[in-house]
Enzyme design. Sequence first.
Site, PDB file in Angstrom:
ATOM      1  N   HIS A   1       9.510   6.265   4.097  1.00 30.28           N
ATOM      2  CA  HIS A   1       8.899   7.025   5.192  1.00 30.28           C
ATOM      3  C   HIS A   1       8.335   6.083   6.232  1.00 30.28           C
ATOM      4  CE1 HIS A   1       5.806   6.444   2.070  1.00 30.28           C
ATOM      5  NE2 HIS A   1       4.918   6.394   3.041  1.00 30.28           N
TER       6      HIS A   1
ATOM      7  N   GLY B   1       0.800  -1.232   0.000  1.00 31.28           N
ATOM      8  CA  GLY B   1       0.000   0.000   0.000  1.00 31.28           C
ATOM      9  C   GLY B   1       0.827   1.274   0.000  1.00 31.28           C
TER      10      GLY B   1
HETATM   11  P1  5GP Z   1       2.051   5.617   2.054  1.00 30.91           P
HETATM   12  O1  5GP Z   1       0.641   5.365   1.590  1.00 30.91           O
HETATM   13  O2  5GP Z   1       3.008   5.708   0.891  1.00 30.91           O
HETATM   14  O3  5GP Z   1       2.514   4.683   3.121  1.00 30.91           O
HETATM   15  O4  5GP Z   1       2.020   7.011   2.786  1.00 30.91           O
HETATM   16  C1  5GP Z   1       2.002   8.230   2.122  1.00 30.91           C
HETATM   17  C2  5GP Z   1       1.372   9.208   3.057  1.00 30.91           C
HETATM   18  O5  5GP Z   1       1.669  10.503   2.578  1.00 30.91           O
HETATM   19  C3  5GP Z   1      -0.159   9.109   3.145  1.00 30.91           C
HETATM   20  O6  5GP Z   1      -0.539   8.829   4.494  1.00 30.91           O
HETATM   21  C4  5GP Z   1      -0.653  10.466   2.658  1.00 30.91           C
HETATM   22  O7  5GP Z   1      -1.767  10.954   3.394  1.00 30.91           O
HETATM   23  C5  5GP Z   1       0.579  11.351   2.841  1.00 30.91           C
HETATM   24  N1  5GP Z   1       0.671  12.454   1.909  1.00 30.91           N
HETATM   25  C6  5GP Z   1       0.453  12.402   0.557  1.00 30.91           C
HETATM   26  N2  5GP Z   1       0.664  13.609   0.005  1.00 30.91           N
HETATM   27  C7  5GP Z   1       1.018  14.445   1.014  1.00 30.91           C
HETATM   28  C8  5GP Z   1       1.378  15.833   1.072  1.00 30.91           C
HETATM   29  O8  5GP Z   1       1.405  16.549   0.067  1.00 30.91           O
HETATM   30  N3  5GP Z   1       1.679  16.349   2.287  1.00 30.91           N
HETATM   31  C9  5GP Z   1       1.638  15.586   3.439  1.00 30.91           C
HETATM   32  N4  5GP Z   1       1.949  16.201   4.585  1.00 30.91           N
HETATM   33  N5  5GP Z   1       1.333  14.266   3.413  1.00 30.91           N
HETATM   34  C10 5GP Z   1       1.028  13.709   2.225  1.00 30.91           C
END
Ligand code: 5GP
Length: 112
Positions: free
Chosen positions: A98, A91
């Site tokens: 991160h 996901g």
């Molecule tokens: P992943 O789904 O890759 O584990 O997590 C990516 C995270 O980045 C998601 O929880 C999403 O809400 C966050 N996210 C996506 N775009 C942005 C953004 O432009 N700014 C911030 N602060 N968070 C973001």
Amino acid sequence: MDCLFCKIIAGEIPSTKVYEDDKVLAFRDIAPKAPTHILVIPKTHIAGVDDITPENSEIVSHIFEVIAKIAKDEGLSGGYRVVSNIGEDGGQTVRHLHFHILGGKKLSEDMA
Ligand code: 5GP
Ligand code: ZN
């Protein structure tokens, strides 16, 4: 490189910063899944946990030291969860390593 989190590090996209040093940035998730939802990222581009090697793994221990500090500063004394999604099945939507810090409530026991 067209990487959202590299753009946040460069200041091209604004973020709510929680912690920063020369190697790491932490900022609030734009779509929080818990009262406290913070992302901790290395300033160097690493695509994900699947891109960690003996050459770049030192940053990971530093990130976890930063996570422990942030959790204390945020008052997450009752506990919290650290999550890293990897690849499509995991996901992962942003291909820049991160770690999510999730806390501030009793979290779901559902791991998957
Ligand atoms: P992943 O789904 O890759 O584990 O997590 C990516 C995270 O980045 C998601 O929880 C999403 O809400 C966050 N996210 C996506 N775009 C942005 C953004 O432009 N700014 C911030 N602060 N968070 C973001
Ligand atoms: Zn990046």
